[in-house]
Design a protein around this motif. Structure first.
Motif, PDB file in Angstrom:
ATOM      1  N   HIS A   1       0.838  -1.205   0.000  1.00 43.27           N
ATOM      2  CA  HIS A   1       0.000   0.000   0.000  1.00 43.27           C
ATOM      3  C   HIS A   1       0.872   1.253   0.000  1.00 43.27           C
ATOM      4  O   HIS A   1       0.623   2.213  -0.730  1.00 43.27           O
ATOM      5  CB  HIS A   1      -0.923  -0.009   1.230  1.00 43.27           C
ATOM      6  CG  HIS A   1      -1.990   1.029   1.174  1.00 43.27           C
ATOM      7  ND1 HIS A   1      -1.818   2.297   1.682  1.00 43.27           N
ATOM      8  CD2 HIS A   1      -3.242   0.995   0.638  1.00 43.27           C
ATOM      9  CE1 HIS A   1      -2.928   2.999   1.466  1.00 43.27           C
ATOM     10  NE2 HIS A   1      -3.807   2.232   0.834  1.00 43.27           N
ATOM     11  N   PHE A   2       1.918   1.234   0.819  1.00 39.40           N
ATOM     12  CA  PHE A   2       2.864   2.363   0.892  1.00 39.40           C
ATOM     13  C   PHE A   2       3.430   2.646  -0.491  1.00 39.40           C
ATOM     14  O   PHE A   2       3.447   3.782  -0.970  1.00 39.40           O
ATOM     15  CB  PHE A   2       3.986   2.012   1.881  1.00 39.40           C
ATOM     16  CG  PHE A   2       4.990   3.118   2.083  1.00 39.40           C
ATOM     17  CD1 PHE A   2       4.901   3.973   3.167  1.00 39.40           C
ATOM     18  CD2 PHE A   2       6.045   3.309   1.174  1.00 39.40           C
ATOM     19  CE1 PHE A   2       5.829   4.995   3.351  1.00 39.40           C
ATOM     20  CE2 PHE A   2       6.966   4.324   1.349  1.00 39.40           C
ATOM     21  CZ  PHE A   2       6.867   5.165   2.439  1.00 39.40           C
ATOM     22  N   ASN A   3       3.879   1.586  -1.134  1.00 38.11           N
ATOM     23  CA  ASN A   3       4.478   1.706  -2.466  1.00 38.11           C
ATOM     24  C   ASN A   3       3.473   2.309  -3.462  1.00 38.11           C
ATOM     25  O   ASN A   3       3.805   3.219  -4.222  1.00 38.11           O
ATOM     26  CB  ASN A   3       4.931   0.308  -2.923  1.00 38.11           C
ATOM     27  CG  ASN A   3       5.692   0.365  -4.230  1.00 38.11           C
ATOM     28  OD1 ASN A   3       5.248   0.996  -5.175  1.00 38.11           O
ATOM     29  ND2 ASN A   3       6.842  -0.301  -4.284  1.00 38.11           N
ATOM     30  N   LYS A   4       2.225   1.833  -3.385  1.00 42.56           N
ATOM     31  CA  LYS A   4       1.190   2.302  -4.311  1.00 42.56           C
ATOM     32  C   LYS A   4       0.943   3.805  -4.128  1.00 42.56           C
ATOM     33  O   LYS A   4       0.955   4.577  -5.093  1.00 42.56           O
ATOM     34  CB  LYS A   4      -0.109   1.511  -4.078  1.00 42.56           C
ATOM     35  CG  LYS A   4      -1.257   1.922  -4.999  1.00 42.56           C
ATOM     36  CD  LYS A   4      -2.566   1.198  -4.663  1.00 42.56           C
ATOM     37  CE  LYS A   4      -3.345   1.936  -3.577  1.00 42.56           C
ATOM     38  NZ  LYS A   4      -4.680   1.408  -3.335  1.00 42.56           N
ATOM     39  N   VAL A   5       0.729   4.228  -2.884  1.00 41.08           N
ATOM     40  CA  VAL A   5       0.348   5.627  -2.623  1.00 41.08           C
ATOM     41  C   VAL A   5       1.532   6.564  -2.834  1.00 41.08           C
ATOM     42  O   VAL A   5       1.406   7.616  -3.470  1.00 41.08           O
ATOM     43  CB  VAL A   5      -0.238   5.780  -1.196  1.00 41.08           C
ATOM     44  CG1 VAL A   5      -0.530   7.259  -0.901  1.00 41.08           C
ATOM     45  CG2 VAL A   5      -1.497   4.946  -1.052  1.00 41.08           C
ATOM     46  N   VAL A   6       2.710   6.176  -2.311  1.00 39.97           N
ATOM     47  CA  VAL A   6       3.863   7.077  -2.402  1.00 39.97           C
ATOM     48  C   VAL A   6       4.338   7.195  -3.858  1.00 39.97           C
ATOM     49  O   VAL A   6       4.679   8.287  -4.321  1.00 39.97           O
ATOM     50  CB  VAL A   6       4.999   6.626  -1.457  1.00 39.97           C
ATOM     51  CG1 VAL A   6       6.267   7.446  -1.687  1.00 39.97           C
ATOM     52  CG2 VAL A   6       4.543   6.761  -0.005  1.00 39.97           C
ATOM     53  N   SER A   7       4.329   6.106  -4.602  1.00 38.65           N
ATOM     54  CA  SER A   7       4.768   6.230  -5.998  1.00 38.65           C
ATOM     55  C   SER A   7       3.766   7.064  -6.804  1.00 38.65           C
ATOM     56  O   SER A   7       4.149   7.852  -7.664  1.00 38.65           O
ATOM     57  CB  SER A   7       5.016   4.860  -6.642  1.00 38.65           C
ATOM     58  OG  SER A   7       3.841   4.087  -6.593  1.00 38.65           O
TER      59      SER A   7
ATOM     60  N   GLY B   1      -5.244   5.511   1.482  1.00 33.70           N
ATOM     61  CA  GLY B   1      -5.262   5.348   0.030  1.00 33.70           C
ATOM     62  C   GLY B   1      -5.157   6.698  -0.658  1.00 33.70           C
ATOM     63  O   GLY B   1      -4.728   7.691  -0.057  1.00 33.70           O
ATOM     64  N   ILE B   2      -5.521   6.714  -1.942  1.00 32.03           N
ATOM     65  CA  ILE B   2      -5.502   7.978  -2.689  1.00 32.03           C
ATOM     66  C   ILE B   2      -6.857   8.642  -2.468  1.00 32.03           C
ATOM     67  O   ILE B   2      -7.862   8.254  -3.048  1.00 32.03           O
ATOM     68  CB  ILE B   2      -5.217   7.724  -4.189  1.00 32.03           C
ATOM     69  CG1 ILE B   2      -3.828   7.068  -4.325  1.00 32.03           C
ATOM     70  CG2 ILE B   2      -5.285   9.038  -4.968  1.00 32.03           C
ATOM     71  CD1 ILE B   2      -3.520   6.548  -5.709  1.00 32.03           C
ATOM     72  N   ILE B   3      -6.884   9.624  -1.573  1.00 31.43           N
ATOM     73  CA  ILE B   3      -8.146  10.193  -1.103  1.00 31.43           C
ATOM     74  C   ILE B   3      -8.670  11.250  -2.074  1.00 31.43           C
ATOM     75  O   ILE B   3      -9.853  11.302  -2.366  1.00 31.43           O
ATOM     76  CB  ILE B   3      -7.973  10.838   0.306  1.00 31.43           C
ATOM     77  CG1 ILE B   3      -7.279   9.864   1.266  1.00 31.43           C
ATOM     78  CG2 ILE B   3      -9.302  11.344   0.845  1.00 31.43           C
ATOM     79  CD1 ILE B   3      -8.115   8.742   1.804  1.00 31.43           C
ATOM     80  N   TYR B   4      -7.763  12.126  -2.527  1.00 32.62           N
ATOM     81  CA  TYR B   4      -8.212  13.241  -3.374  1.00 32.62           C
ATOM     82  C   TYR B   4      -7.158  13.567  -4.424  1.00 32.62           C
ATOM     83  O   TYR B   4      -5.968  13.646  -4.122  1.00 32.62           O
ATOM     84  CB  TYR B   4      -8.490  14.479  -2.511  1.00 32.62           C
ATOM     85  CG  TYR B   4      -8.916  15.693  -3.312  1.00 32.62           C
ATOM     86  CD1 TYR B   4     -10.085  15.678  -4.068  1.00 32.62           C
ATOM     87  CD2 TYR B   4      -8.138  16.858  -3.316  1.00 32.62           C
ATOM     88  CE1 TYR B   4     -10.477  16.780  -4.810  1.00 32.62           C
ATOM     89  CE2 TYR B   4      -8.523  17.964  -4.064  1.00 32.62           C
ATOM     90  CZ  TYR B   4      -9.694  17.921  -4.814  1.00 32.62           C
ATOM     91  OH  TYR B   4     -10.076  19.013  -5.541  1.00 32.62           O
ATOM     92  N   VAL B   5      -7.612  13.765  -5.656  1.00 37.06           N
ATOM     93  CA  VAL B   5      -6.707  14.162  -6.743  1.00 37.06           C
ATOM     94  C   VAL B   5      -7.365  15.261  -7.562  1.00 37.06           C
ATOM     95  O   VAL B   5      -8.535  15.157  -7.922  1.00 37.06           O
ATOM     96  CB  VAL B   5      -6.383  12.967  -7.686  1.00 37.06           C
ATOM     97  CG1 VAL B   5      -5.500  13.437  -8.843  1.00 37.06           C
ATOM     98  CG2 VAL B   5      -5.679  11.846  -6.919  1.00 37.06           C
ATOM     99  N   ASN B   6      -6.632  16.328  -7.801  1.00 33.54           N
ATOM    100  CA  ASN B   6      -7.106  17.377  -8.709  1.00 33.54           C
ATOM    101  C   ASN B   6      -5.953  17.729  -9.643  1.00 33.54           C
ATOM    102  O   ASN B   6      -4.995  18.376  -9.247  1.00 33.54           O
ATOM    103  CB  ASN B   6      -7.545  18.604  -7.901  1.00 33.54           C
ATOM    104  CG  ASN B   6      -8.018  19.730  -8.810  1.00 33.54           C
ATOM    105  OD1 ASN B   6      -8.105  19.567 -10.031  1.00 33.54           O
ATOM    106  ND2 ASN B   6      -8.325  20.872  -8.213  1.00 33.54           N
ATOM    107  N   ASP B   7      -6.062  17.262 -10.882  1.00 32.06           N
ATOM    108  CA  ASP B   7      -4.999  17.543 -11.849  1.00 32.06           C
ATOM    109  C   ASP B   7      -5.124  18.966 -12.344  1.00 32.06           C
ATOM    110  O   ASP B   7      -5.886  19.245 -13.259  1.00 32.06           O
ATOM    111  CB  ASP B   7      -5.106  16.576 -13.043  1.00 32.06           C
ATOM    112  CG  ASP B   7      -4.559  15.213 -12.685  1.00 32.06           C
ATOM    113  OD1 ASP B   7      -3.423  15.155 -12.170  1.00 32.06           O
ATOM    114  OD2 ASP B   7      -5.282  14.218 -12.885  1.00 32.06           O
TER     115      ASP B   7
END
Lengths: 283, 556
Positions: free
Chosen positions: A172-178, A243-249
């Motif tokens: 999970h760490f690898n997924k979120v941090v990468s 996890g990936i909570i919020y993304v705004n490109d």
């Protein structure tokens, strides 16, 4: 290419920073990050010692002040991958103002906050994320201040990437941090980890039982839905979202800046500027 | 030395700054030497605003406080300035707003009332009352009308109707043909430049290759940020307005660490917030260049007034012990040259270099010779490094090879005490070696200093000065055979060898502060006995003030 330095870190036995260090090094290696173009910027605290135990370029500066330093490094040399490594006291306490304004700048950086909800290096005082009622070495009757909610704050400020992970789940760490490092813009990752010496409440077991990944729990979870992300960010007592909570490109500082958007790398520019023409304006 | 002082007086928001700049530039372009200053309150509208211009045959670098001609748009402002009138002062008043008589001023003097607004209205632009006044003054000095006409065309470029009516207002001002005696000043075949301290510092920074600036706005230090941002696109400079001064100094340290000449600007209060950053630059041996434009303190003090109060604070700024370099320019030309040198010294010795300005220096335009760009000051002293690179390698000079991230070497720096590689250490032998390594740089640094300005050192009384008091001290001492001076622009470190030249003389330091800070610094570095006189009412020292104060103190 190994990112680990052969050294005996000065953390307490059982500290959450040990697995964090191993997870981070393997994430960077798996991502194929170019070591010569990687810079870690830190403040002060147990988390901020991290670059001493890695083999990287680093600027280990003042308590709370990592974000302004990281901003300028990235501004003058956008070819560098810049990571800020900080703790909950360093980032949300001493560095709170810079955290807020760093998000506003939306420069391309990844901010990893080792959030163990206590001060470690100064021996057990409450941190901005220590929960109400928890007794500490200074808050003898229990903390009476409201805890700071880093995810909710970051989403409110419209940080372009907001995530949370746990040192006890390498994958999970690898997924979120990468994902955070690959994301263009200001990326915040709140990393849950125990402090085995000073925090007897937020233990490994505590996090293990409460943390759940938002997109694993709900396959239709949409991290671009700001209102829903904010609602998740408010969860704590029964279940803690990660996890990936919020993304705004959205456009980065470099993409919007009138000088930098031309792709200029100031760190590689020649320094001489002929100002004789400029002087003529003063005749 | 012939001179003539014009004051434009009114309230903030009446356009005095624009008209003052046009008047100053017209006189300058006509070949006169001028020096300007501004006296204003910390507000955007109202309050008093005085723009003074001193005209002379050869360059002067301080203001005379007594007005010879005052052009006033506000009765209350005029009457608050009576202490600066003398019996030959001429007062020109805008009679459309009010009326001033010798009963108001309390003594016999030349008072002229003109309906500037009415005249402007007749010219077709009621707002051009200032331009009428501009024309009236320039006619007195026999300045060719093309000079201000060209300025009007530049200022109102693209607005043909406004230009036309303003030119008409200007001509009507010229036609007023006032009868006032003005010295017939010589005009120079002009090789001079009209520059203020802000512009001198900003130009110096650009010429030195500064490409990153961060600041939090604070009067009177904001001007340098504004200057660089106005040229940012042209030269490719990143200017970032920080959330606070702590962020600003840390940003500049980051930019410098990554290899770019960077500058942070502020005034005393902001400088106070930056002190931990100065200490950080010292420990990480990152070049740091700072501007502190001084205002009277403590705390918020007087934001728009001048002082030399931050010297000892700046010299001692930052916790712990480390070398630093502090300059205090005396003129806008100096500001250019010393700013370039500050970048060079900061890079060469990897230390903090601080440029101490004052409100009076940043806001005053002076007639100066071309600032001299020094190519040597562009040297960066940055190495490529390799596998065995050690950022804090011990050397003879104390200066370690500096690489920047992104190249062949991994660069590691730490605010904790560290070993030669840059890793945190608690080995006390290494600690001792690192302290010695950092302090060794002082020796090289002293060798970089140029000698202070010296004048008539055989005189029985030697004045001591630093920074922008030079113009007043030089003016006072010139032409007297009983007074000499020694004047410093590089104020830290101090070369103690000056002791041999000054020993046994009566030394009186002239300063813009109460306690005589430079006197105490010079005393502590040389053992010389230095007395002082200090001005701390928010105004710059002037030749007249020096004379009066030395007399009052029984020194002359």
């Amino acid at each position: 290419m190994s990112f680990l330095r052969e050294v005996d870190p000065a953390w307490c036995p059982g500290c959450g920073n040990f697995p964090l260090r191993m997870n981070l090094a393997s994430t960077l290696e798996e991502m194929g990050v170019d070591k010569s173009r990687f810079v870690m910027v830190t403040g002060i605290g147990q988390a901020a010692k991290m670059p001493h135990y890695l083999d990287v370029n680093f600027f280990n500066g003042l308590h709370g002040r990592s974000i302004p330093v990281a901003f300028a490094i990235k501004a003058v040399n956008p070819e560098l991958t810049v990571i800020v490594e900080s703790g909950d006291g360093d980032m949300y306490g001493e560095g709170g103002n810079h955290f807020i304004h760093g998000i506003r700048r939306n420069f391309d950086v990844t901010v990893l906050i080792h959030d163990n909800q206590i001060y470690g290096l100064t021996k057990g005082q409450g941190s901005p994320t220590t929960r109400k009622g928890q007794k500490t070495s200074v808050q003898l009757q229990g903390v009476i201040n409201e805890p700071l909610n880093p995810l909710a704050l970051a989403i409110t400020m419209d940080a372009s990437f907001v995530g949370r992970t746990f040192i006890g789940d390498k994958e999970h760490f690898n997924k979120v941090v990468s994902a955070a490092i690959n994301h263009k813009g200001f990326s915040v990752v709140d990393i849950m980890q125990p402090c085995v010496t000073f925090n007897k409440v937020n233990t490994f077991k505590y996090y293990k039982e409460k943390l759940y990944d938002v997109s694993e729990a709900d396959s239709s979870y949409d991290p671009t839905d700001k209102a829903n992300a904010f609602k998740r960010a408010l969860e704590w007592d029964d279940k803690i979202p990660m996890g990936i909570i919020y993304v705004n490109d959205k456009p980065t500082y470099h993409e919007l800046h009138s000088v930098l958007k031309k792709g200029v790398v100031l760190a590689k520019e020649k320094t001489a500027i002929d100002i004789s023409a400029e002087l003529k304006a003063f005749r | 030395m012939r001179d003539y002082v014009i004051a434009l007086s009114g309230e903030a928001g009446q356009g005095l700054n624009t008209i003052g700049d046009m008047l100053a530039l017209s006189l300058f372009r006509n070949g006169f030497c001028i020096f300007t200053d501004k006296s204003y309150h910390s507000r955007i509208r109202g309050g008093e605003y005085i723009y003074r211009i001193r005209v002379s045959d050869t360059p002067l670098f301080s203001m005379r406080q007594e007005f010879d001609l005052i052009v006033s748009l506000s009765k209350s402002t005029t009457l608050s300035q009576l202490e600066y009138f003398h019996d030959k002062t001429t007062l020109i008043f805008d009679s459309d707003s009010d009326h001033v008589t010798t009963e108001d001023t309390g003594f016999e003097m030349n008072v002229m009332n003109f309906p500037f607004k009415t005249i402007a209205k007749e010219a077709g632009e009621p707002r051009a009352q200032n331009v009428v006044a501009l024309g009236a003054i320039l006619a007195l000095f026999k300045v060719k009308m093309e000079i201000p006409s060209q300025l009007i065309e530049e200022v109102f470029s693209g607005k043909d109707e406004v230009i036309k009516s303003n030119l008409e207002a200007l001509e009507r001002g010229y036609n007023l043909e006032l009868s006032i005696d003005i010295p017939d000043f010589e005009t120079n075949e002009n090789n001079y430049y009209l520059v203020n301290g802000t512009e001198g510092t900003g130009l110096g920074a650009i010429a030195a290759g500064c490409r990153f600036l961060s600041a939090y706005p604070m009067t009177p230090g904001t001007g340098v940020m504004n200057f660089l941002v106005s040229r940012a696109e042209r030269y490719g400079i990143v200017v970032e307005q920080a959330e606070d001064e702590i962020a600003a100094v840390n940003m500049v340290i980051g930019g410098s660490f990554a290899g770019v000449r960077s500058l942070v600007t502020t005034s005393g209060g902001g400088f106070a917030l930056m002190q931990e950053g100065i200490s950080l630059a010292a420990m990480t041996e990152t070049p740091l260049v700072m501007v502190d434009a001084q205002r009277p303190a403590p705390a918020t003090g007087l934001p728009t007034r001048t002082a030399q109060e931050d010297l000892l604070f700046v010299v001692n700024a930052g916790h712990g012990e480390f070398p630093k370099y502090v300059v205090a320019p005396r003129t806008p030309k100096d500001a250019f040259e010393l700013t370039e040198k500050a970048f060079y010294i900061a890079d060469k010795y990897q230390i903090p270099a601080i440029i101490l300005l004052t409100e009076s220096l940043v806001d005053s335009s002076a007639t100066v010779e071309a600032p001299i760009h020094n190519e040597e000051f562009l040297q960066r002293f940055v190495v490529e490094g390799g596998d065995k690179y050690r950022r804090f390698e011990s050397t003879e000079t104390g200066v370690s090879p500096r690489a920047v991230p992104g190249g062949k070497a991994l660069v590691r720096v730490d605010s904790d005490e560290h070993d030669e590689e840059g890793y945190i250490t608690e080995n006390l032998k290494i600690r001792k070696m690192m302290v010695q390594k950092r302090m060794k740089k002082m020796k090289g640094l002293v060798g970089e200093l140029t000698a202070p300005a010296k004048f008539n050192l055989d005189a029985p009384l030697i004045l001591v000065g630093w920074g922008d008091s030079w113009g007043a001290i030089d003016e006072f001492a010139t032409g007297r055979n009983d007074v000499g001076y020694v004047h410093y622009t590089e104020v830290f470190p101090i070369d103690p060898s000056i002791r041999e030249e000054l020993e046994g003389k009566r030394l009186v330091s002239v300063e813009g502060n109460f306690t005589g800070q430079f006197a105490s610094l010079l005393r502590s570095k040389t053992g010389l006995n230095v007395e002082h006189i200090g001005r701390y009412d928010g105004r710059p020292v002037s030749a007249n003030w020096i004379q009066k104060t030395l007399e009052e103190e029984g020194i002359i």
